[in-house]
Scaffold this active site. Structure first.
Site, PDB file in Angstrom:
ATOM      1  N   LYS A  30      24.889   6.158 -36.503  1.00 28.42           N
ATOM      2  CA  LYS A  30      24.994   4.898 -35.756  1.00 28.42           C
ATOM      3  C   LYS A  30      24.601   5.100 -34.292  1.00 28.42           C
ATOM      4  CE  LYS A  30      29.148   2.751 -35.575  1.00 28.42           C
ATOM      5  NZ  LYS A  30      29.731   2.192 -34.342  1.00 28.42           N
ATOM      6  N   ARG A 128      37.500  -5.680 -25.417  1.00 30.60           N
ATOM      7  CA  ARG A 128      37.445  -4.245 -25.052  1.00 30.60           C
ATOM      8  C   ARG A 128      36.985  -4.065 -23.604  1.00 30.60           C
ATOM      9  NH1 ARG A 128      34.424  -1.014 -29.646  1.00 30.60           N
ATOM     10  NH2 ARG A 128      35.120   0.710 -28.346  1.00 30.60           N
ATOM     11  N   GLN A 175      29.253   6.612 -23.938  1.00 33.08           N
ATOM     12  CA  GLN A 175      28.753   5.264 -23.654  1.00 33.08           C
ATOM     13  C   GLN A 175      28.589   5.070 -22.156  1.00 33.08           C
ATOM     14  OE1 GLN A 175      31.506   2.709 -25.705  1.00 33.08           O
ATOM     15  NE2 GLN A 175      30.726   3.298 -27.716  1.00 33.08           N
ATOM     16  N   ASP A 322      36.006   9.696 -33.109  1.00 30.55           N
ATOM     17  CA  ASP A 322      35.779   8.719 -34.180  1.00 30.55           C
ATOM     18  C   ASP A 322      36.339   9.185 -35.530  1.00 30.55           C
ATOM     19  OD1 ASP A 322      34.534   7.095 -32.385  1.00 30.55           O
ATOM     20  OD2 ASP A 322      32.499   7.548 -33.041  1.00 30.55           O
ATOM     21  N   LYS A 349      39.429   1.498 -28.901  1.00 35.66           N
ATOM     22  CA  LYS A 349      38.321   1.509 -29.871  1.00 35.66           C
ATOM     23  C   LYS A 349      38.264   0.153 -30.578  1.00 35.66           C
ATOM     24  CE  LYS A 349      36.665   5.521 -28.951  1.00 35.66           C
ATOM     25  NZ  LYS A 349      35.342   5.580 -28.306  1.00 35.66           N
TER      26      LYS A 349
HETATM   27  C1  S3P Z   1      29.582   6.431 -29.024  1.00 32.83           C
HETATM   28  C2  S3P Z   1      30.465   7.062 -28.209  1.00 32.83           C
HETATM   29  C3  S3P Z   1      31.888   7.106 -28.455  1.00 32.83           C
HETATM   30  C4  S3P Z   1      32.216   6.738 -29.891  1.00 32.83           C
HETATM   31  C5  S3P Z   1      31.457   5.533 -30.360  1.00 32.83           C
HETATM   32  C6  S3P Z   1      29.970   5.774 -30.258  1.00 32.83           C
HETATM   33  C7  S3P Z   1      28.158   6.431 -28.633  1.00 32.83           C
HETATM   34  O1  S3P Z   1      32.531   6.204 -27.591  1.00 32.83           O
HETATM   35  O2  S3P Z   1      33.604   6.520 -30.036  1.00 32.83           O
HETATM   36  O3  S3P Z   1      31.785   5.241 -31.706  1.00 32.83           O
HETATM   37  O4  S3P Z   1      27.291   6.137 -29.471  1.00 32.83           O
HETATM   38  O5  S3P Z   1      27.870   6.725 -27.459  1.00 32.83           O
HETATM   39  P1  S3P Z   1      32.882   6.628 -26.079  1.00 32.83           P
HETATM   40  O6  S3P Z   1      31.652   7.184 -25.508  1.00 32.83           O
HETATM   41  O7  S3P Z   1      33.305   5.414 -25.359  1.00 32.83           O
HETATM   42  O8  S3P Z   1      33.989   7.617 -26.213  1.00 32.83           O
END
Ligand code: S3P
Length: 435
Positions: A30, A128, A175, A322, A349
């Protein structure tokens, strides 16, 4: 609920025999799918993306990429994203659905582009926190507004020029890091970013693969040189998602005599920490790497090797955040008291995963303790119950796997389509699943 088609309840029968499975079709990653679609916009040539995740979250991202002017050509498992000459100001809102990754990364990408953009999502995403990207982006000149002073979507971005920055992030979030790297690519000079400990690094790997000048130093500082010209296009085959595969890893580790091989999965160290924990708990694991382009890719083999033992998890949390809901199911059947600490991020989350996981565990007869930043799970024996997913795909899939041990009814499972549309068909190879 805007994104998911309907609230669906699924019943899982307990397994009646050990299983041995080779999974060739665990959902594509993903995180990488979101990024591949978005980053294609940074090139002036078409990007080829094989095995793109056709889940709701990433299809929303793809739709937004089209709204920004790209043409997407779909051919079976392969998509080609033809970027526009200049990104178009869309004539409608950009709906990220359930995806935090989509919304936060687009904040970074769009902040540096001339135009007006409104990002929204489903009712879960609109609750969120976005301040973690909005505040640092504003400090480099981004103009973003939204409910609660910009913390909650819908967010309005008026893109324009951005300054170079030096930013030490108080949270380990891929993120946030990715949003800031995307902004830095449009900055007025070289920017520097550091997080306390490394979060998943797909953004750095993929952008470097596209020719961006992004360097990570030994001390963790990432230096980002702004793009002087469009980047090279992507030519990528997206590996299976280790977070999706992990549900089946837990299944093999808890059902006596069972084993599973997850084929063609990302072996990025920042993504497979939960498998290492499962190994520490007593499962037998093997990793066979056979390719490394943007990411190391290979097979993971997991086999039952006796009753699992309790474990304490408090480090490298960003590398397994995750997987914690599924790991909680392994903890529930392990011998002893397991703990998870330093994981307050679970609260923001797709649901408050500390609350939703503990609620489910209590319903199936497992004793737990709740901490602000984690929980303790006292291993025991689970019994069938009706468990609510709280609209959270990973909670829904975790309790579905728990059903292998004792039978389970999981309600509100339409959310599974956000990340792993064929999850129940694969689970159906192990036991009877009543949809
Ligand atoms: C993700 C980063 C994670 C993860 C999310 C996907 C990403 O979140 O929990 O499912 O693709 O960068 P955070 O970066 O906020 O921890």
């Amino acid at each position: 609920m805007s994104g998911h088609a309907a609230i669906k309840t699924v019943t899982i029968d307990p397994v009646d025999a050990p299983f041995a499975l080779t999974l060739h079709d665990v959902a594509p990653d993903k995180s990488i799918s979101h990024r591949a679609a978005m980053f294609a916009l940074l090139s002036d040539h078409p990007s080829r993306i094989r095995n793109f995740l056709l889940g709701e979250d990433t299809l929303n991202t793809l739709r937004i990429v089209e709204q920004l002017g790209a043409t997407v050509v779909r051919d079976d498992g392969e998509i080609t994203v033809v970027p526009p000459e200049t990104l178009r100001e869309p004539d409608d809102v950009l709906d990220c659905g359930n995806a935090g990754t989509g919304m936060r990364l687009f904040c970074g990408l769009l902040s540096g582009i001339e135009g007006s953009f409104v990002l929204t999502g489903d009712r879960y995403l609109r609750g969120r926190p976005m301040n973690r990207v909005v505040a640092p982006l504003r400090s480099v000149g981004a103009r973003i507004d939204g409910r609660e002073s910009g913390n909650l979507a819908p967010l309005h971005i008026r893109g324009g020029s951005l300054k170079a920055f030096v930013y030490e992030s108080p949270i380990n979030s891929a993120q946030v890091k990715s949003a800031l790297i995307l902004a830095a690519l449009r900055g007025s000079g070289v920017s520097r970013y550091r997080e306390l400990s490394l979060s998943r690094d797909h953004t750095e790997r993929m952008l470097r693969g596209m020719g961006a000048d992004i360097r990570t130093a030994e001390d963790g500082w990432i230096e980002i040189v702004p793009m002087a010209a469009p980047l090279e296009p992507l030519d990528i085959a997206i590996p299976a998602d280790p977070s999706s595969g992990f549900f089946f890893a837990v299944a093999a580790a808890i059902v006596p005599g069972s084993e599973v091989t997850i084929r063609n999965v990302s072996l990025n160290p920042a993504r497979i920490e939960a498998y290492r924990i499962l190994e520490q708990m007593g499962a037998r694991l093997e990793y066979i790497e056979y390719e490394s382009r943007y990411e190391p890719v290979g097979d993971i083999h997991i086999a039952y090797a006796g009753k699992l033992q309790a474990v304490e998890v408090s480090e490298n949390i960003a590398w397994l955040i995750d997987e914690l809901p599924a790991l909680a199911i392994a903890m529930a059947v392990a011998e002893g008291r397991s703990t998870v600490r330093n994981a307050a991020e679970l609260r923001v989350k797709e649901s408050d995963r500390i609350a939703s996981v503990l609620q489910g565990l209590n319903q199936v007869g497992i004793e737990t303790e709740e901490f602000p930043d984690g929980y303790a799970v006292i291993g025991g024996s689970m019994h069938a119950a009706t468990v609510d997913s709280y609209g959270d795909h990973r909670v829904a899939m975790s309790f579905s796997v728990a059903g292998l041990m004792c039978g389970m009814e999981v309600s509100d499972t339409a959310c599974v389509d956000t990340s792993f549309p064929n999850f129940y068909s694969l689970l159906g190879q192990i036991t009877k699943v009543h949809l």
